[in-house]
Design a protein around this motif. Structure first.
Motif, short mmCIF file in Angstrom:
data_model
loop_
_atom_site.label_atom_id
_atom_site.label_comp_id
_atom_site.label_asym_id
_atom_site.label_seq_id
_atom_site.Cartn_x
_atom_site.Cartn_y
_atom_site.Cartn_z
N TYR A 124 0.04 103.20 57.33
CA TYR A 124 0.21 103.09 58.71
C TYR A 124 -1.01 103.72 59.50
O TYR A 124 -1.48 104.64 58.70
CB TYR A 124 1.60 103.48 59.20
CG TYR A 124 1.96 104.66 58.80
CD1 TYR A 124 2.37 105.10 57.49
CD2 TYR A 124 1.55 105.99 59.60
CE1 TYR A 124 2.62 106.52 57.27
CE2 TYR A 124 1.96 107.02 59.31
CZ TYR A 124 2.46 107.61 58.20
OH TYR A 124 2.83 108.81 57.86
N LEU B 74 9.57 106.42 60.12
CA LEU B 74 9.33 105.34 59.29
C LEU B 74 10.50 104.85 58.83
O LEU B 74 11.44 105.61 58.43
CB LEU B 74 8.28 105.76 58.09
CG LEU B 74 7.01 106.24 58.56
CD1 LEU B 74 6.18 107.27 57.60
CD2 LEU B 74 5.86 105.11 58.72
N PHE C 185 7.74 101.33 61.82
CA PHE C 185 7.21 102.63 62.32
C PHE C 185 7.64 102.64 63.84
O PHE C 185 7.70 101.63 64.51
CB PHE C 185 5.74 102.68 62.08
CG PHE C 185 4.99 103.72 62.87
CD1 PHE C 185 4.65 103.37 64.27
CD2 PHE C 185 4.66 104.77 62.36
CE1 PHE C 185 3.89 104.21 65.05
CE2 PHE C 185 3.87 105.85 63.18
CZ PHE C 185 3.53 105.29 64.65
#
Lengths: 114, 114
Positions: A25, A34, A94
């Protein structure tokens, strides 16, 4: 901008074996969360595991565990003792602290072979 | 306890029409978010509502609108439908907003635009 990348479109694993799904990410923020979600053919997105970025300890939930590498911005999911019911699409997601919108990756289709 | 429920499960519309999708959150949850999932992609955030007010909006045109009712249920409206609006529309509820609150998803509404 926040982005989530899953580089493995498809994976397969033999029943009872272990498999690891990758996720990276990108964010300039330091406080975030997350997630790994599972989406079986029934379409309902089911939470597998959640990791708080400020915690160094990797989250675990029964057969599911993560390897969270904050500096590398990596968040992989390990499934141990794979079961036929684990066959599904797996999405890495996320969210920033203070926000409620999830950013999802493109998913990894996992097939568990009997 | 009932999870997040969405209706209808499947809908077929033609270009230019309008559609309304409905979502009932988990009892006690005050936040509802809407996501669009195009085939082969991860969900994309459309809206978040908390305590009946819009708290977040994704990169979607003004043809998309939503509202939340006093009982925290929500509707997503899409006007002037385009072929590209064909997707699975997911609703998610959470107890609160921000702070990495877990979002619980419904099974979605599959919208087909012909």
């Amino acid at each position: 901008a926040q982005t989530v990348t899953q580089s493995q479109p498809e994976m397969s694993v033999q029943e009872a074996e272990t498999v690891t799904l990758s996720c990276t990410y990108d964010t300039s923020e330091s406080n975030y969360y997350l997630f790994w979600y599972k989406q079986p053919p029934s379409r309902q997105m089911i939470l597998v595991i959640r990791q708080e970025a400020y915690k160094q300890q990797n989250a675990t939930e029964n057969r599911f565990s993560v390897n969270f590498q904050k500096a590398a911005k990596s968040f992989s999911l390990k499934i141990s003792d794979s079961q036929l019911g684990d066959t599904a699409m797996y999405f890495c997601a996320f969210t920033l602290t203070g926000a409620n919108n999830l950013f999802f990756g493109t998913g990894t289709r996992l097939t568990v072979i009997p | 306890d009932a999870g997040v429920t969405q209706s209808p499960t499947h809908l077929i519309k033609t270009r230019g029409q309008q559609v309304t999708l409905r979502c009932s959150p988990i009892s006690g949850h005050k936040s509802v978010s809407w996501y669009q999932q195009v085939l082969g992609q991860g969900p994309q955030f459309i809206f978040q509502y908390y305590e009946k007010e819009e708290r977040g909006r994704g990169n979607f045109p003004d043809r998309f609108s939503a509202r939340q009712f006093p009982n925290y249920s929500s509707e997503l409206n899409v006007n002037a439908l385009l072929l590209g609006d064909s997707a699975l529309y997911l609703c998610a509820s959470s107890a609160d907003r921000g702070r990495g609150n877990i979002q619980y998803f419904g099974a979605g509404t599959r919208l087909s635009v012909l």
